[in-house]
Design an enzyme around this catalytic site. Structure first.
Site: not given
Ligand SMILES: [Fe+2]
Length: 285
Positions: A12, A59, A193, A240
């Site tokens: 996302h 977030h 990431h 995530e």
């Molecule tokens: Fe995210």
């Protein structure tokens, strides 16, 4: 009764939303990424789910760092798109499915899976980027959404196993919903990431592919991955991926892999897309 028909896992990354909104999807940098989503968009149009349960993380937009629920479900009729500091994305509001959401909340809590009930919230790129990737740019979204937020922004996030078990509880809830809805479950975020610290920019494509293989064929092994392994192998934001385990837990024990596409780099991430079809083998026991 309602029925979970399929699951989708997708990254996302916010830069994807910016590329869509600014008409940059045809630029050489973005072409491979968006090309990878063409077959899944076609599959989605043909599959036409009646409602999507989208598992994502906020977030620090709907929930500030003052209050961070581990798991939260939206029970509203509609969700506005959050302004994440660059103005709201030019998207239609996301329609909710309050009746299914309340059923899920009741079933999950009575199933001893306590979840925070959210009557009003805005949704950020964690939810809207997957919507853009699945449904392109419609004037109205083709199906209502039940947003289910998971904390992966402040330690401690839930374990992969807890997320997998939440998926199984969602399955039990949907299986007892007295509607005829064909339900899609979407897990978002990842893959590897790292956006901070000495290893900023870390991408581990081999580990990500092994994760996807496990998620499809050996989900118990995927659910057993520890926080330390996510951190070490997939970077500080790779956690995530636990949200993909919610999706997997809601599907049949055996699934058919319809489609997979991965791409490096997408912003600072290894972008992943996985489409899984229920095989009819029935839920996990
Ligand atoms: Fe995210």
């Amino acid at each position: 009764m309602a029925k979970i028909i399929a699951g989708v896992g997708t990254s996302h990354t916010p830069a994807i939303g910016a590329a869509v909104d600014n008409g940059r999807t045809h630029e050489p940098y973005w072409v491979p990424l968006f090309k990878g989503y063409e077959p899944s968009k076609k599959w989605m149009a043909e599959t036409a789910p009646d409602v999507a349960i989208v598992v994502y993380n906020d977030h620090a937009n709907a929930f500030s760092f003052e209050l961070i629920p581990t798991f939260a479900i939206g029970v509203a009729d509609e969700y506005q798109v959050a302004d994440e500091g660059f103005g709201r994305r030019p998207l239609p509001p996301v329609p909710g499915h309050a009746d299914l959401a309340w059923h899920l909340a009741e079933s999950l809590i009575l199933d001893e899976f306590d979840i925070t009930i959210v009557n009003a919230m805005e949704v950020d790129h964690g939810l809207t980027v997957p919507m853009s990737l699945m449904f392109a740019e419609p004037a109205e979204w083709p199906c209502p959404v039940v947003p289910l937020a998971v904390n992966v922004v402040q330690y401690p996030p839930p374990t992969g196993k807890r997320c997998f078990d939440l998926g199984k509880a969602i399955r039990r809830a949907v299986d007892t919903y007295p509607g005829a809805e064909r339900v899609l479950v979407v897990g978002t975020g990842g893959m590897s990431h790292q956006l901070q610290g000495e290893r900023v920019g870390l991408i581990n494509a081999e580990w990500d592919q092994r994760f996807l293989d496990m998620l499809v064929g050996d989900p118990d092994a995927a659910a057993a991955i520890s926080h330390v392994e996510y951190l070490r192998e997939a970077g500080s934001e790779g956690i995530e991926l636990v949200m993909w385990l919610v999706m997997r837990g809601a599907l049949d024990a055996d699934v058919r892999e319809v489609y997979r596409a991965t791409h490096v780099p997408t912003s600072n991430t290894h972008n992943g897309l996985l489409v899984l079809d229920n095989s009819g083998s029935g839920p996990f026991t």
